[in-house]
Design an enzyme around this catalytic site. Structure first.
Site, PDB file in Angstrom:
ATOM      1  N   HIS A  17       0.843  -1.203   0.000  1.00 35.70           N
ATOM      2  CA  HIS A  17       0.000   0.000   0.000  1.00 35.70           C
ATOM      3  C   HIS A  17       0.879   1.254   0.000  1.00 35.70           C
ATOM      4  O   HIS A  17       0.636   2.208  -0.729  1.00 35.70           O
ATOM      5  CB  HIS A  17      -0.892   0.053   1.253  1.00 35.70           C
ATOM      6  N   LYS A  41     -17.594  -6.475   9.119  1.00 33.31           N
ATOM      7  CA  LYS A  41     -16.743  -7.542   8.556  1.00 33.31           C
ATOM      8  C   LYS A  41     -15.729  -8.043   9.578  1.00 33.31           C
ATOM      9  O   LYS A  41     -14.828  -8.807   9.249  1.00 33.31           O
ATOM     10  CB  LYS A  41     -15.998  -7.022   7.323  1.00 33.31           C
ATOM     11  N   ARG A  90      -2.181  -6.150  -8.448  1.00 32.57           N
ATOM     12  CA  ARG A  90      -0.974  -6.941  -8.200  1.00 32.57           C
ATOM     13  C   ARG A  90      -0.823  -8.055  -9.224  1.00 32.57           C
ATOM     14  O   ARG A  90       0.252  -8.397  -9.645  1.00 32.57           O
ATOM     15  CB  ARG A  90      -1.027  -7.559  -6.793  1.00 32.57           C
ATOM     16  N   SER A 128      -2.995  -7.891   2.904  1.00 33.79           N
ATOM     17  CA  SER A 128      -3.276  -7.763   4.341  1.00 33.79           C
ATOM     18  C   SER A 128      -3.711  -9.116   4.909  1.00 33.79           C
ATOM     19  O   SER A 128      -3.342  -9.490   6.020  1.00 33.79           O
ATOM     20  CB  SER A 128      -4.388  -6.740   4.576  1.00 33.79           C
TER      21      SER A 128
END
Ligand code: PNS
Length: 161
Positions: A17, A41, A90, A128
């Site tokens: 990031h 979440k 990515r 992450s």
């Protein structure tokens, strides 16, 4: 003034990031990192913690602001007077989801453009989700996250032996 929003969950922020934000500062006058308040979440870190971690990690970048948001991204964009969304790509596997989001955001707000940027090759496998999993299982993620995030991860999961 070119203002971009870089939205995400940032649970937690990774060096991937940060790499993308640094690249973005070369292209935009201001980058607003939008941290999604997605407590339903069940993120590992609550919104305040995620915002604080991002802020701390980006202190040396004066053109970057960090703000949390709820609801639709396009509404957050309006409220910040930004019309560019920056997202990272990515690998090809990211593409389908990102493509759908970009076009849905365009449907909701035709003036919003999404720009995709590639992180440095060494971060193309970093997410992450994997950082949390590896850290939870005792693996070393020192090279994958900023120091302040590493400290918070170790507080949660314990430092590797
Ligand atoms: O880091 P993430 O979890 O991949 O980021 C996803 C994010 C925050 C960009 C996306 O979930 C989002 O924009 N959420 C806000 C709600 C919204 O606008 N949904 C419609 C998007 S098409």
């Amino acid at each position: 003034m070119k203002i971009a929003v870089y939205p995400g969950s940032f649970d937690p922020m990774t060096n991937g990031h940060i790499d993308l934000i640094r690249r973005g500062t070369e292209l935009f006058d201001q980058i607003i990192v939008g941290v999604l308040e997605n407590e339903d979440k069940k993120p590992l870190f609550n919104t305040d913690e995620r915002v604080e971690m991002v802020r701390e990690a980006l202190l040396d970048l004066p053109s970057v602001r960090v703000q949390s948001f709820t609801g639709l991204l396009v509404n957050f964009m309006k409220s910040t007077h930004a019309n560019v969304v920056v997202r990272g790509l990515r690998a090809v596997s990211d593409f389908e989801y990102e493509f759908q989001m970009a076009l849905m955001n365009r449907e909701l707000s035709p003036t919003v453009e999404t720009i995709f940027m590639m992180p440095a090759v060494e971060y193309t496998y970093v997410s992450s989700r994997l950082v949390k999993e590896v850290c939870r299982l005792g693996g070393d993620v020192t090279r994958l996250v900023p120091q302040n995030v590493l400290v918070k991860l170790h507080e949660r999961f314990g430092a590797p032996a």
